[in-house]
Design a protein around this motif. Structure first.
Motif, PDB file in Angstrom:
ATOM      1  N   VAL A  51       0.852  -1.194   0.000  1.00 17.70           N
ATOM      2  CA  VAL A  51       0.000   0.000   0.000  1.00 17.70           C
ATOM      3  C   VAL A  51       0.883   1.238   0.000  1.00 17.70           C
ATOM      4  O   VAL A  51       2.065   1.179   0.330  1.00 17.70           O
ATOM      5  CB  VAL A  51      -0.957   0.054   1.216  1.00 17.70           C
ATOM      6  CG1 VAL A  51      -1.962  -1.083   1.193  1.00 17.70           C
ATOM      7  CG2 VAL A  51      -0.198   0.079   2.538  1.00 17.70           C
ATOM      8  N   TYR A  52       0.274   2.356  -0.372  1.00 16.40           N
ATOM      9  CA  TYR A  52       0.931   3.655  -0.279  1.00 16.40           C
ATOM     10  C   TYR A  52       0.266   4.417   0.864  1.00 16.40           C
ATOM     11  O   TYR A  52      -0.930   4.704   0.816  1.00 16.40           O
ATOM     12  CB  TYR A  52       0.776   4.450  -1.582  1.00 16.40           C
ATOM     13  CG  TYR A  52       1.297   3.738  -2.809  1.00 16.40           C
ATOM     14  CD1 TYR A  52       2.638   3.363  -2.903  1.00 16.40           C
ATOM     15  CD2 TYR A  52       0.461   3.448  -3.871  1.00 16.40           C
ATOM     16  CE1 TYR A  52       3.119   2.716  -4.031  1.00 16.40           C
ATOM     17  CE2 TYR A  52       0.940   2.809  -5.008  1.00 16.40           C
ATOM     18  CZ  TYR A  52       2.264   2.446  -5.087  1.00 16.40           C
ATOM     19  OH  TYR A  52       2.747   1.809  -6.197  1.00 16.40           O
ATOM     20  N   VAL A  53       1.031   4.727   1.881  1.00 16.37           N
ATOM     21  CA  VAL A  53       0.515   5.466   3.031  1.00 16.37           C
ATOM     22  C   VAL A  53       0.427   6.937   2.663  1.00 16.37           C
ATOM     23  O   VAL A  53       1.353   7.492   2.059  1.00 16.37           O
ATOM     24  CB  VAL A  53       1.435   5.261   4.259  1.00 16.37           C
ATOM     25  CG1 VAL A  53       0.994   6.105   5.433  1.00 16.37           C
ATOM     26  CG2 VAL A  53       1.493   3.787   4.629  1.00 16.37           C
ATOM     27  N   PRO A  81       8.143   6.506  -1.885  1.00 14.40           N
ATOM     28  CA  PRO A  81       8.684   6.790  -0.548  1.00 14.40           C
ATOM     29  C   PRO A  81       7.749   6.377   0.599  1.00 14.40           C
ATOM     30  O   PRO A  81       8.222   6.087   1.693  1.00 14.40           O
ATOM     31  CB  PRO A  81       8.895   8.304  -0.566  1.00 14.40           C
ATOM     32  CG  PRO A  81       9.090   8.637  -2.008  1.00 14.40           C
ATOM     33  CD  PRO A  81       8.210   7.676  -2.767  1.00 14.40           C
ATOM     34  N   THR A  82       6.448   6.332   0.340  1.00 13.05           N
ATOM     35  CA  THR A  82       5.501   5.972   1.405  1.00 13.05           C
ATOM     36  C   THR A  82       4.985   4.544   1.268  1.00 13.05           C
ATOM     37  O   THR A  82       3.985   4.190   1.890  1.00 13.05           O
ATOM     38  CB  THR A  82       4.317   6.953   1.436  1.00 13.05           C
ATOM     39  OG1 THR A  82       3.621   6.868   0.189  1.00 13.05           O
ATOM     40  CG2 THR A  82       4.772   8.374   1.707  1.00 13.05           C
ATOM     41  N   SER A  83       5.645   3.720   0.467  1.00  8.38           N
ATOM     42  CA  SER A  83       5.237   2.323   0.310  1.00  8.38           C
ATOM     43  C   SER A  83       5.440   1.564   1.610  1.00  8.38           C
ATOM     44  O   SER A  83       6.463   1.721   2.289  1.00  8.38           O
ATOM     45  CB  SER A  83       6.060   1.641  -0.789  1.00  8.38           C
ATOM     46  OG  SER A  83       5.672   2.064  -2.062  1.00  8.38           O
ATOM     47  N   LEU A  98      -6.177   6.956   9.437  1.00  8.13           N
ATOM     48  CA  LEU A  98      -5.112   6.661   8.479  1.00  8.13           C
ATOM     49  C   LEU A  98      -5.702   6.425   7.092  1.00  8.13           C
ATOM     50  O   LEU A  98      -6.737   5.769   6.952  1.00  8.13           O
ATOM     51  CB  LEU A  98      -4.336   5.422   8.926  1.00  8.13           C
ATOM     52  CG  LEU A  98      -3.290   4.866   7.962  1.00  8.13           C
ATOM     53  CD1 LEU A  98      -2.130   5.833   7.797  1.00  8.13           C
ATOM     54  CD2 LEU A  98      -2.798   3.514   8.449  1.00  8.13           C
ATOM     55  N   VAL A  99      -5.031   6.957   6.086  1.00  6.48           N
ATOM     56  CA  VAL A  99      -5.438   6.771   4.693  1.00  6.48           C
ATOM     57  C   VAL A  99      -4.323   6.055   3.956  1.00  6.48           C
ATOM     58  O   VAL A  99      -3.158   6.470   4.031  1.00  6.48           O
ATOM     59  CB  VAL A  99      -5.731   8.129   4.014  1.00  6.48           C
ATOM     60  CG1 VAL A  99      -6.055   7.945   2.540  1.00  6.48           C
ATOM     61  CG2 VAL A  99      -6.837   8.871   4.741  1.00  6.48           C
ATOM     62  N   VAL A 100      -4.684   4.964   3.272  1.00  5.26           N
ATOM     63  CA  VAL A 100      -3.732   4.244   2.435  1.00  5.26           C
ATOM     64  C   VAL A 100      -4.343   4.054   1.052  1.00  5.26           C
ATOM     65  O   VAL A 100      -5.548   3.927   0.906  1.00  5.26           O
ATOM     66  CB  VAL A 100      -3.314   2.879   3.028  1.00  5.26           C
ATOM     67  CG1 VAL A 100      -2.596   3.046   4.349  1.00  5.26           C
ATOM     68  CG2 VAL A 100      -4.495   1.952   3.189  1.00  5.26           C
ATOM     69  N   ARG A 101      -3.486   4.063   0.055  1.00  3.52           N
ATOM     70  CA  ARG A 101      -3.923   3.866  -1.328  1.00  3.52           C
ATOM     71  C   ARG A 101      -3.402   2.524  -1.819  1.00  3.52           C
ATOM     72  O   ARG A 101      -2.276   2.129  -1.497  1.00  3.52           O
ATOM     73  CB  ARG A 101      -3.387   4.979  -2.217  1.00  3.52           C
ATOM     74  CG  ARG A 101      -3.910   6.333  -1.822  1.00  3.52           C
ATOM     75  CD  ARG A 101      -3.369   7.461  -2.704  1.00  3.52           C
ATOM     76  NE  ARG A 101      -3.696   8.753  -2.155  1.00  3.52           N
ATOM     77  CZ  ARG A 101      -4.907   9.314  -2.199  1.00  3.52           C
ATOM     78  NH1 ARG A 101      -5.894   8.685  -2.773  1.00  3.52           N
ATOM     79  NH2 ARG A 101      -5.121  10.492  -1.667  1.00  3.52           N
TER      80      ARG A 101
END
Length: 107
Positions: A51-53, A81-83, A98-101
């Motif tokens: 996921v991407y945070v 960078p946010t993986s 928290l939001v993750v993509r």
């Protein structure tokens, strides 16, 4: 329970209650969220729960371990960078909101 927002590549959002002490991957799989494959069941062996945070949250998570770092290098989707591996992020009260993509592909 903290509420974690998962955003799919098409922009669809899904808010999930994830019990404290449970990984984001476990919470997503238990609720049938599409996009988290979790082939290894959360053993940090496959990177199919990548996921991407959201950048606003990235600094609030524990650091990436060496094993997680190595797996992210081999993830099917682009490493950013946010993986993170969602099996390595454990829900706590501090992560409420928290939001993750989800990446375009996991395998």
């Amino acid at each position: 329970m903290p509420i974690i927002t998962f955003i799919r590549p098409d922009g669809a959002r899904r808010d999930l209650d994830v019990a404290e002490g449970t990984s984001l991957m476990q919470g997503a799989v238990a609720r049938g969220l599409d996009g988290i494959v979790a082939e290894c069941g959360g053993s940090a062996m496959c990177a199919t729960c990548h996921v991407y945070v959201d950048e606003a949250w990235a600094g609030r998570l524990p650091p990436v371990s060496e094993d997680e770092d190595a797996l992210l290098d081999g993830a099917a989707a682009e490493r950013r960078p946010t993986s993170r591996l969602s099996c390595q992020v454990v829900a706590t009260a501090d992560l409420d909101g928290l939001v993750v993509r989800l990446p375009d592909r996991q395998v």
